[in-house]
Design a protein around this motif. Structure first.
Motif, PDB file in Angstrom:
ATOM      1  N   ALA A   1       0.832  -1.202   0.000  1.00 28.82           N
ATOM      2  CA  ALA A   1       0.000   0.000   0.000  1.00 28.82           C
ATOM      3  C   ALA A   1       0.862   1.245   0.000  1.00 28.82           C
ATOM      4  CB  ALA A   1      -0.935  -0.001   1.201  1.00 28.82           C
ATOM      5  N   GLY A   2       0.266   2.350  -0.444  1.00 29.49           N
ATOM      6  CA  GLY A   2       0.966   3.626  -0.475  1.00 29.49           C
ATOM      7  C   GLY A   2       0.201   4.611  -1.326  1.00 29.49           C
TER       8      GLY A   2
ATOM      9  N   LEU B   1      -1.294  -8.071  -3.555  1.00 29.17           N
ATOM     10  CA  LEU B   1      -2.217  -7.016  -3.947  1.00 29.17           C
ATOM     11  C   LEU B   1      -1.566  -5.662  -3.714  1.00 29.17           C
ATOM     12  CD1 LEU B   1      -5.594  -8.271  -2.378  1.00 29.17           C
ATOM     13  CD2 LEU B   1      -4.553  -8.890  -4.578  1.00 29.17           C
ATOM     14  N   LEU B   2      -1.539  -4.823  -4.754  1.00 20.81           N
ATOM     15  CA  LEU B   2      -0.996  -3.472  -4.650  1.00 20.81           C
ATOM     16  C   LEU B   2      -2.149  -2.485  -4.752  1.00 20.81           C
ATOM     17  CD1 LEU B   2       1.157  -5.286  -6.565  1.00 20.81           C
ATOM     18  CD2 LEU B   2       2.469  -3.211  -6.260  1.00 20.81           C
ATOM     19  N   ALA B   3      -2.176  -1.502  -3.834  1.00 22.56           N
ATOM     20  CA  ALA B   3      -3.311  -0.579  -3.820  1.00 22.56           C
ATOM     21  C   ALA B   3      -2.961   0.714  -3.116  1.00 22.56           C
ATOM     22  CB  ALA B   3      -4.500  -1.237  -3.123  1.00 22.56           C
ATOM     23  N   ASP B   4      -3.810   1.735  -3.341  1.00 22.79           N
ATOM     24  CA  ASP B   4      -3.733   2.958  -2.563  1.00 22.79           C
ATOM     25  C   ASP B   4      -5.151   3.386  -2.187  1.00 22.79           C
ATOM     26  OD1 ASP B   4      -3.174   4.104  -5.698  1.00 22.79           O
ATOM     27  OD2 ASP B   4      -4.807   5.035  -4.588  1.00 22.79           O
ATOM     28  N   GLY B   5      -5.272   4.155  -1.138  1.00 25.16           N
ATOM     29  CA  GLY B   5      -6.552   4.720  -0.741  1.00 25.16           C
ATOM     30  C   GLY B   5      -7.635   3.704  -0.485  1.00 25.16           C
ATOM     31  N   TRP B   6      -7.491   2.884   0.567  1.00 31.44           N
ATOM     32  CA  TRP B   6      -8.478   1.815   0.777  1.00 31.44           C
ATOM     33  C   TRP B   6      -9.083   1.848   2.164  1.00 31.44           C
ATOM     34  CZ3 TRP B   6      -6.942  -1.193   4.801  1.00 31.44           C
ATOM     35  CH2 TRP B   6      -5.580  -1.192   5.111  1.00 31.44           C
ATOM     36  N   GLN B   7      -9.099   2.988   2.817  1.00 37.77           N
ATOM     37  CA  GLN B   7      -9.524   3.036   4.202  1.00 37.77           C
ATOM     38  C   GLN B   7     -11.034   3.147   4.368  1.00 37.77           C
ATOM     39  OE1 GLN B   7      -8.309   5.445   2.517  1.00 37.77           O
ATOM     40  NE2 GLN B   7      -8.908   7.466   3.214  1.00 37.77           N
ATOM     41  N   ILE B   8     -11.799   3.224   3.278  1.00 41.03           N
ATOM     42  CA  ILE B   8     -13.244   3.426   3.396  1.00 41.03           C
ATOM     43  C   ILE B   8     -13.999   2.418   2.546  1.00 41.03           C
ATOM     44  CG2 ILE B   8     -13.097   5.901   3.912  1.00 41.03           C
ATOM     45  CD1 ILE B   8     -13.741   6.436   0.967  1.00 41.03           C
ATOM     46  N   GLY B   9     -15.258   2.168   2.906  1.00 45.95           N
ATOM     47  CA  GLY B   9     -16.193   1.423   2.092  1.00 45.95           C
ATOM     48  C   GLY B   9     -15.749   0.021   1.724  1.00 45.95           C
TER      49      GLY B   9
ATOM     50  N   PRO C   1      -3.813   8.197   7.114  1.00 48.49           N
ATOM     51  CA  PRO C   1      -3.750   7.639   8.471  1.00 48.49           C
ATOM     52  C   PRO C   1      -4.337   6.233   8.568  1.00 48.49           C
ATOM     53  CG  PRO C   1      -5.436   9.348   8.337  1.00 48.49           C
ATOM     54  CD  PRO C   1      -4.667   9.398   7.053  1.00 48.49           C
ATOM     55  N   GLY C   2      -5.349   5.914   7.735  1.00 48.60           N
ATOM     56  CA  GLY C   2      -5.933   4.574   7.758  1.00 48.60           C
ATOM     57  C   GLY C   2      -4.942   3.518   7.325  1.00 48.60           C
ATOM     58  N   ILE C   3      -4.202   3.798   6.265  1.00 47.98           N
ATOM     59  CA  ILE C   3      -3.186   2.866   5.782  1.00 47.98           C
ATOM     60  C   ILE C   3      -2.075   2.713   6.823  1.00 47.98           C
ATOM     61  CG2 ILE C   3      -1.400   2.511   4.041  1.00 47.98           C
ATOM     62  CD1 ILE C   3      -3.211   3.779   1.993  1.00 47.98           C
TER      63      ILE C   3
END
Length: 299
Positions: free
Chosen positions: A27-28, A196-204, A228-230
């Motif tokens: 993540a990042g 799994l590579l991802a960014d911005g996954w703190q919601i929904g 902050p979620g990541i």
């Protein structure tokens, strides 16, 4: 086992990522060079292992999918398939194929166990030991499943209340999440890894995917981010304790192509990953193809 060199630590010693059935979450923030790690896994893995030992299945959910295009135009025997510009429906089919591979490996392990009752054959390692000693058993290589920008497919899923969704998006996030987690949960003993590579996954729905996937992760790799979620999710150790405030506040300042790899290290190990240009990657692919011109894909 199989390990892939992914970069250098602060002492300029190589850092190896084991791929013997482990699952990883990377993540990042956007443009923090997470894909440099993806290319390091593919190129270094192919350069250091035969296609009989290690093979790849690649998917890119980013629109256009340019990051993986060169693996299509300059194919090598280690790579079983490359999917680019993947929609939710295509990603669902991609993981259905992956689960079919896991099931096929399970059947092969079961058959070997029945035929050789005097031997312990509970996983791919024990199977390969027996396969090396007896006739009629084909060794199985490790399989690494890499998905770039997986959160994009989750975001594009149609929910249950969409009246007439486009067929390419007529997949619910819950359905896709369930299948991804199923492959991660069942693939470990069969030598099937997911990254799994991802960014911005703190919601929904994105958060639901990683909440369900994280328990089956061997580890987490964190690139530069201010989310902050990541940070809270990825810098927690196995006991749920956060790392030090000093480390927590220092993460956004990580330079490009640097990442934190928790591993068994507290604080996490800092890694520098080489960010190769497309031209350099094509040269590396050509060298790999020259090294393994007639090899079959592994597993």
């Amino acid at each position: 086992g199989v390990s892939i060199p992914v970069g250098l630590d602060s002492s300029h010693e190589p850092v190896y990522l084991p791929v013997n059935g482990q699952n990883y979450l990377v993540a990042g923030d956007w443009n923090s060079n997470k894909t440099a790690l993806l290319h390091a896994l593919v190129l270094n893995g192919c350069a250091s292992h035969s296609p009989r030992e290690l093979s790849f299945r690649l998917a890119d959910c980013k629109q256009g999918g340019f990051e993986l295009e060169e693996y299509k135009t300059a194919p090598i025997p280690h790579i079983e398939c490359v999917r680019t510009g993947v929609t939710p429906r295509q990603l669902l089919d991609f993981f259905k194929e992956a689960y079919a591979i896991v099931e096929d490996r399970y059947e092969r392990l079961t058959e070997a166990r029945v035929r050789h009752t005097d031997r312990y054959i509970r996983n791919i390692d024990e199977y390969n030991i027996v396969a090396a000693e007896v006739d009629g058993l084909e060794p199985m290589g490790r399989l690494l499943i890499l998905v770039n920008e997986v959160q994009q497919a989750i975001l594009n899923c149609a929910d249950e209340y969409t009246a007439t969704p486009d067929p390419a998006y007529a997949v619910t996030a819950q359905e896709l999440t369930k299948l991804i987690v199923k492959v991660a949960r069942t693939g470990s003993w069969a030598g099937v890894c997911t990254v799994l590579l991802a960014d911005g996954w703190q919601i929904g729905n994105q958060y639901r995917l990683f909440r369900d996937y994280a328990p089956y992760c061997a580890d987490r790799i964190l690139f530069r981010t201010t989310d902050p979620g990541i940070l809270r999710a990825l810098l927690a150790d196995i006991r749920g304790n956060l790392c030090t405030d000093e480390l927590y506040t220092a993460v956004p300042a990580l330079p490009d192509s640097h990442c934190l790899y928790p591993g068994d290290f507290h604080p996490p190990l800092r890694i520098q990953v080489a960010d190769l240009t497309p031209k350099e990657r094509l040269k590396a692919l050509e060298r790999i193809r020259e090294t393994y011109p007639f090899e079959r894909k592994g597993g």
